[in-house]
Scaffold this motif. Structure first.
Motif, mmCIF file in Angstrom:
data_model
loop_
_atom_site.group_PDB
_atom_site.id
_atom_site.type_symbol
_atom_site.label_atom_id
_atom_site.label_comp_id
_atom_site.label_asym_id
_atom_site.label_seq_id
_atom_site.Cartn_x
_atom_site.Cartn_y
_atom_site.Cartn_z
ATOM 1 N N LEU A 34 0.828 -1.212 0.000
ATOM 2 C CA LEU A 34 0.000 0.000 0.000
ATOM 3 C C LEU A 34 0.856 1.254 0.000
ATOM 4 O O LEU A 34 0.668 2.140 -0.838
ATOM 5 N N TRP A 35 1.809 1.336 0.950
ATOM 6 C CA TRP A 35 2.591 2.573 1.071
ATOM 7 C C TRP A 35 3.453 2.813 -0.167
ATOM 8 O O TRP A 35 3.558 3.945 -0.651
ATOM 9 N N ALA A 36 4.050 1.768 -0.717
ATOM 10 C CA ALA A 36 4.879 1.937 -1.913
ATOM 11 C C ALA A 36 4.042 2.346 -3.118
ATOM 12 O O ALA A 36 4.511 3.072 -4.000
ATOM 13 N N SER A 37 2.790 1.907 -3.152
ATOM 14 C CA SER A 37 1.950 2.152 -4.329
ATOM 15 C C SER A 37 1.530 3.611 -4.465
ATOM 16 O O SER A 37 1.024 4.012 -5.521
ATOM 17 N N PHE A 38 1.722 4.410 -3.413
ATOM 18 C CA PHE A 38 1.382 5.834 -3.538
ATOM 19 C C PHE A 38 2.225 6.496 -4.630
ATOM 20 O O PHE A 38 1.787 7.458 -5.261
ATOM 21 N N THR A 39 3.433 5.988 -4.831
ATOM 22 C CA THR A 39 4.253 6.520 -5.926
ATOM 23 C C THR A 39 3.609 6.203 -7.270
ATOM 24 O O THR A 39 3.507 7.073 -8.141
ATOM 25 N N ASN A 40 3.158 4.960 -7.451
ATOM 26 C CA ASN A 40 2.486 4.589 -8.694
ATOM 27 C C ASN A 40 1.161 5.324 -8.859
ATOM 28 O O ASN A 40 0.765 5.658 -9.973
ATOM 29 N N ALA A 41 0.476 5.566 -7.738
ATOM 30 C CA ALA A 41 -0.800 6.283 -7.807
ATOM 31 C C ALA A 41 -0.601 7.732 -8.254
ATOM 32 O O ALA A 41 -1.525 8.362 -8.775
ATOM 33 N N GLY A 42 0.600 8.239 -8.037
ATOM 34 C CA GLY A 42 0.879 9.607 -8.475
ATOM 35 C C GLY A 42 0.858 9.768 -9.979
ATOM 36 O O GLY A 42 0.591 10.862 -10.497
ATOM 37 N N ALA A 43 1.118 8.669 -10.718
ATOM 38 C CA ALA A 43 1.159 8.738 -12.186
ATOM 39 C C ALA A 43 -0.201 9.088 -12.790
ATOM 40 O O ALA A 43 -0.298 10.059 -13.550
ATOM 41 N N PRO A 44 -1.286 8.339 -12.483
ATOM 42 C CA PRO A 44 -2.572 8.728 -13.058
ATOM 43 C C PRO A 44 -3.086 10.062 -12.534
ATOM 44 O O PRO A 44 -3.775 10.792 -13.251
ATOM 45 N N PHE A 45 -2.730 10.399 -11.276
ATOM 46 C CA PHE A 45 -3.146 11.708 -10.761
ATOM 47 C C PHE A 45 -2.423 12.822 -11.521
ATOM 48 O O PHE A 45 -2.996 13.876 -11.804
ATOM 49 N N GLY A 46 -1.158 12.560 -11.855
ATOM 50 C CA GLY A 46 -0.426 13.507 -12.698
ATOM 51 C C GLY A 46 -1.061 13.630 -14.070
ATOM 52 O O GLY A 46 -1.101 14.719 -14.662
ATOM 53 N N MET A 47 -1.601 12.498 -14.581
ATOM 54 C CA MET A 47 -2.317 12.516 -15.852
ATOM 55 C C MET A 47 -3.580 13.377 -15.750
ATOM 56 O O MET A 47 -3.904 14.134 -16.662
ATOM 57 N N VAL A 48 -4.289 13.257 -14.620
ATOM 58 C CA VAL A 48 -5.485 14.072 -14.412
ATOM 59 C C VAL A 48 -5.131 15.558 -14.464
ATOM 60 O O VAL A 48 -5.795 16.355 -15.137
ATOM 61 N N LEU A 49 -4.071 15.926 -13.754
ATOM 62 C CA LEU A 49 -3.667 17.334 -13.721
ATOM 63 C C LEU A 49 -3.194 17.816 -15.087
ATOM 64 O O LEU A 49 -3.543 18.923 -15.525
ATOM 65 N N SER A 50 -2.405 16.988 -15.783
ATOM 66 C CA SER A 50 -1.870 17.424 -17.076
ATOM 67 C C SER A 50 -2.977 17.534 -18.121
ATOM 68 O O SER A 50 -3.030 18.504 -18.881
ATOM 69 N N THR A 51 -3.873 16.526 -18.143
ATOM 70 C CA THR A 51 -4.989 16.582 -19.087
ATOM 71 C C THR A 51 -5.911 17.752 -18.756
ATOM 72 O O THR A 51 -6.369 18.474 -19.639
ATOM 73 N N GLY A 52 -6.166 17.936 -17.435
ATOM 74 C CA GLY A 52 -7.005 19.047 -17.012
ATOM 75 C C GLY A 52 -6.396 20.398 -17.358
ATOM 76 O O GLY A 52 -7.104 21.330 -17.753
ATOM 77 N N ALA A 53 -5.072 20.497 -17.221
ATOM 78 C CA ALA A 53 -4.397 21.764 -17.538
ATOM 79 C C ALA A 53 -4.518 22.091 -19.022
ATOM 80 O O ALA A 53 -4.813 23.237 -19.402
ATOM 81 N N LEU A 54 -4.299 21.086 -19.880
ATOM 82 C CA LEU A 54 -4.426 21.311 -21.323
ATOM 83 C C LEU A 54 -5.876 21.605 -21.705
ATOM 84 O O LEU A 54 -6.162 22.517 -22.483
ATOM 85 N N THR A 55 -6.811 20.818 -21.147
ATOM 86 C CA THR A 55 -8.225 20.987 -21.456
ATOM 87 C C THR A 55 -8.720 22.356 -20.992
ATOM 88 O O THR A 55 -9.406 23.075 -21.732
ATOM 89 N N GLY A 56 -8.361 22.704 -19.749
ATOM 90 C CA GLY A 56 -8.799 23.992 -19.202
ATOM 91 C C GLY A 56 -8.249 25.166 -19.984
ATOM 92 O O GLY A 56 -8.972 26.144 -20.260
ATOM 93 N N THR A 57 -6.992 25.076 -20.357
ATOM 94 C CA THR A 57 -6.378 26.162 -21.123
ATOM 95 C C THR A 57 -7.057 26.317 -22.481
ATOM 96 O O THR A 57 -7.359 27.446 -22.917
ATOM 97 N N ALA A 58 -7.313 25.192 -23.151
ATOM 98 C CA ALA A 58 -7.980 25.230 -24.459
ATOM 99 C C ALA A 58 -9.383 25.830 -24.337
ATOM 100 O O ALA A 58 -9.823 26.597 -25.205
ATOM 101 N N ALA A 59 -10.088 25.480 -23.251
ATOM 102 C CA ALA A 59 -11.448 25.992 -23.057
ATOM 103 C C ALA A 59 -11.442 27.494 -22.816
ATOM 104 O O ALA A 59 -12.333 28.221 -23.269
ATOM 105 N N VAL A 60 -10.435 27.973 -22.101
ATOM 106 C CA VAL A 60 -10.374 29.405 -21.756
ATOM 107 C C VAL A 60 -9.966 30.260 -22.948
ATOM 108 O O VAL A 60 -10.567 31.307 -23.217
ATOM 109 N N VAL A 61 -8.954 29.834 -23.683
ATOM 110 C CA VAL A 61 -8.405 30.698 -24.738
ATOM 111 C C VAL A 61 -8.936 30.373 -26.129
ATOM 112 O O VAL A 61 -8.760 31.161 -27.068
#
Length: 435
Positions: free
Chosen positions: A147-174
């Motif tokens: 469980l504790w080690a997997s938090f590192t792996n869990a960071g990958a899809p969460f990073g995907m959420v942030l990166s996709t959200g950042a691109l999507t949000g920027t495209a929607a705004v501009v």
């Protein structure tokens, strides 16, 4: 004896560090599928430009084993914490510089060359990051290591959420026109802020007690040679176990974005499905990894690989229906439920395969070599598409990788019951699951 405060800090640091590293790394993945073919390869035929763009994406994965070896070497000799600070700085600076690169129209061929060089730096950084982050959590833990080690792996899809959200949000705004002109740069420039936050958290974590005790006795002079000479079979089996998870990851994220848009979906519909499945994948990774602490790593990984092998043949027919709902279902089932079974337990499994003196090098190299699957699969699959090949070939490749993972996992003994301070259980042909 582990300090609970340091364990919490280590886990938080590993998760946050992984989120930031993969935000930067996967931001490039999304951008390579929807932006870079138009910005840096505008002189090429659209289909060839997409292949070229995904090729630059793949270079980051090719550089990851180099990062694993370099930072693994010094991480096994000097400590995990120092290397993690360096990898985070490298990643943050490289991503920021991508955000200020000139386009092909402005700088000609120098633009894609600079893009590739910075992508290589990103690859080296994330190659060194993962092993150190996982070890910081696993070596601070005295129980529930999966469980504790997997938090590192869990960071990958969460990073995907942030990166996709950042691109999507920027495209929607501009708007789309401004997004292609300059808006795509904003998510990359934000990296410098995330870097500052990550460094603040990371510097508050102490070196792991397992490493501190081991280094007092003796440190490996050349950890890579020790791994290659002493545990070559373990290393190869580890690569085989993880390869399928990465092939599936590359398919369900990078390749499916380009494929979905090519099949007639709105880019935003595909990104919305990817964002939802990535967010749910965080829970899937933590949940399946926690289960692997109870039943063992092998049963969880093998079950996930077998399901994914079957699902590979249903994935593209679901997408080809043209239904946004079925596309979303396919992404959620594949990325948030099945893939985490294969991917989540890998953090603890790779850690448990190697001794403390060579763990950073061995775990990093095994994981990053397997990770080539995520970088190369989208490129190979895009070329199959460009050559007129059907998705059946893609499904067969995914299924074959999954069956390889099953065979390699069965060839390894169960590792979840071992003590990280002791020598690891050697690879064996035994099929005994942990008692």
């Amino acid at each position: 004896m582990s300090n609970p405060v340091q364990l919490r800090r280590a886990v938080a640091s590993s998760f946050l560090g992984s989120v930031i590293e993969y935000y930067d790394f996967l931001l490039y993945a999304t951008a390579s599928a929807v932006v870079f073919n138009k910005v840096f390869f505008s002189n090429l035929d659209p289909l060839i430009a997409t292949v070229a763009s995904l090729g630059t994406f793949a270079t980051g994965y090719l550089a990851r084993p180099i990062g694993g070896v370099v930072f693994g070497h010094f991480g096994d000799r000097l400590g995990r914490k120092r290397m993690l600070v360096i990898t985070m700085v490298l990643m943050g600076v490289a991503s920021f510089l991508i955000g200020v690169l000139p386009t092909y129209e402005q700088a000609g061929v120098l633009a894609p060359i600079a893009l590739v060089l910075l992508r290589i730096v990103q690859g080296v950084a994330v190659g060194g990051e993962w092993g150190g982050a996982v070890l910081m959590s696993a070596e601070h833990a005295t129980a529930r290591r999966g469980l504790w080690a997997s938090f590192t792996n869990a960071g990958a899809p969460f990073g995907m959420v942030l990166s996709t959200g950042a691109l999507t949000g920027t495209a929607a705004v501009v708007g789309n026109e401004a997004f292609l002109a300059w808006g795509w740069r904003v998510p990359f420039l934000i990296s410098i802020v995330l870097l500052a936050i990550g460094l603040f958290v990371r510097t508050r974590v102490e070196e792991t007690p397992v490493f501190s005790a081991a280094v007092k006795e003796s440190a490996s002079r050349v950890p890579l040679l020790d791994v290659l000479r002493g545990q070559p079979r373990t290393l190869l089996l580890g690569v085989g176990v993880g390869l399928a998870a990465f092939v599936a990851q590359g398919t369900l994220t990078t390749f499916l974005i380009a494929y979905g848009v090519g099949a007639g979906f709105e880019r935003q519909a595909v990104l919305n499905g990817l964002t939802l499945s990535s967010a749910l994948a965080v829970l899937g990774i933590l949940g399946w990894s926690a289960l692997s602490d109870r039943v063992g790593r092998r049963p969880v990984v093998i079950t996930g690989a077998l399901i994914m092998a079957v699902f590979a043949f249903a994935l593209f027919p679901l997408v080809n229906t043209g239904s946004v709902a079925l596309l979303t279902v396919a992404l959620v089932f594949g990325q948030a439920i099945v893939h985490p079974m294969m991917y989540g337990p890998l953090a603890a499994l790779y850690t448990e395969l190697f001794s403390t003196r060579t763990r950073y090098t061995g775990a990093s190299l095994g994981y990053q070599l397997a990770g080539l699957g995520a970088g190369l699969a989208p490129v190979v699959f895009a070329q199959i598409q460009a050559g007129g090949g059907g998705t059946l070939v893609v499904s067969i490749v995914i299924a074959a990788a999954c069956l390889l993972a099953v065979a390699c996992t069965l060839a390894l003994k169960e590792t979840s019951r071992g003590d990280l301070a002791e020598e690891p259980i050697p690879a064996s042909a035994s099929k005994t699951v942990a008692s």
